[in-house]
Scaffold this motif. Sequence first.
Motif, PDB file in Angstrom:
ATOM      1  N   PRO A  21      91.433 -45.134  30.158  1.00 23.34           N
ATOM      2  CA  PRO A  21      91.314 -45.350  28.614  1.00 23.34           C
ATOM      3  C   PRO A  21      89.936 -44.953  28.242  1.00 23.34           C
ATOM      4  CG  PRO A  21      92.199 -47.332  29.718  1.00 23.34           C
ATOM      5  CD  PRO A  21      91.864 -46.356  30.602  1.00 23.34           C
ATOM      6  N   GLN A  22      89.610 -44.691  26.995  1.00 22.23           N
ATOM      7  CA  GLN A  22      88.609 -44.215  26.318  1.00 22.23           C
ATOM      8  C   GLN A  22      88.036 -45.098  25.044  1.00 22.23           C
ATOM      9  OE1 GLN A  22      89.809 -40.322  25.602  1.00 22.23           O
ATOM     10  NE2 GLN A  22      89.147 -39.373  27.389  1.00 22.23           N
ATOM     11  N   LEU A  23      86.469 -44.932  25.075  1.00 21.53           N
ATOM     12  CA  LEU A  23      86.126 -45.671  24.060  1.00 21.53           C
ATOM     13  C   LEU A  23      85.151 -44.682  23.179  1.00 21.53           C
ATOM     14  CD1 LEU A  23      85.438 -48.396  22.374  1.00 21.53           C
ATOM     15  CD2 LEU A  23      83.523 -48.942  24.379  1.00 21.53           C
ATOM     16  N   THR A  24      85.187 -44.663  21.877  1.00 19.57           N
ATOM     17  CA  THR A  24      84.222 -43.844  21.170  1.00 19.57           C
ATOM     18  C   THR A  24      83.112 -44.490  20.600  1.00 19.57           C
ATOM     19  OG1 THR A  24      86.533 -42.342  20.446  1.00 19.57           O
ATOM     20  CG2 THR A  24      84.466 -42.350  19.139  1.00 19.57           C
ATOM     21  N   VAL A  25      81.999 -44.042  20.629  1.00 13.97           N
ATOM     22  CA  VAL A  25      80.885 -44.292  20.321  1.00 13.97           C
ATOM     23  C   VAL A  25      80.292 -43.238  19.454  1.00 13.97           C
ATOM     24  CG1 VAL A  25      78.422 -45.125  21.005  1.00 13.97           C
ATOM     25  CG2 VAL A  25      80.296 -45.809  22.293  1.00 13.97           C
ATOM     26  N   VAL A  26      79.423 -43.834  18.342  1.00 14.56           N
ATOM     27  CA  VAL A  26      78.804 -42.850  17.064  1.00 14.56           C
ATOM     28  C   VAL A  26      77.367 -43.053  17.425  1.00 14.56           C
ATOM     29  CG1 VAL A  26      79.093 -42.083  14.889  1.00 14.56           C
ATOM     30  CG2 VAL A  26      80.990 -42.872  15.828  1.00 14.56           C
TER      31      VAL A  26
END
Length: 107
Positions: A21-26
């Motif tokens: 799974p992946q998590l997007t951070v800005v």
Amino acid sequence: DGGTLSVKVFFNENVTVAGTPQLTVVNDTNANHTLSYASGSTTNELVFSLTIAAGNAATDAGDVLSIGANAMSLNGGTIVDTAGGGNATITNSGAIGTAAGTITVAA
């Protein structure tokens, strides 16, 4: 200067992870960074991380990082409740951290 960007995601129960799974951070320049699942299966605390190459101007130690609502993607994997075997709910509200702090997302 390089380094590792890591984010911990807490669930209210232990979960089992399969796949990546992946998590997007800005960051504060609105650049997206995709962190991949790194550890924590069978616990309630998952770690997502991304290695930042030396000289990568897109992410600095002083950046303010944020996580938008529902920023986690299964990416073909699964996150399931360890006790009951059902799919875990992975929605989250937005959270923001500071340059020196830790971002915590209760999922």
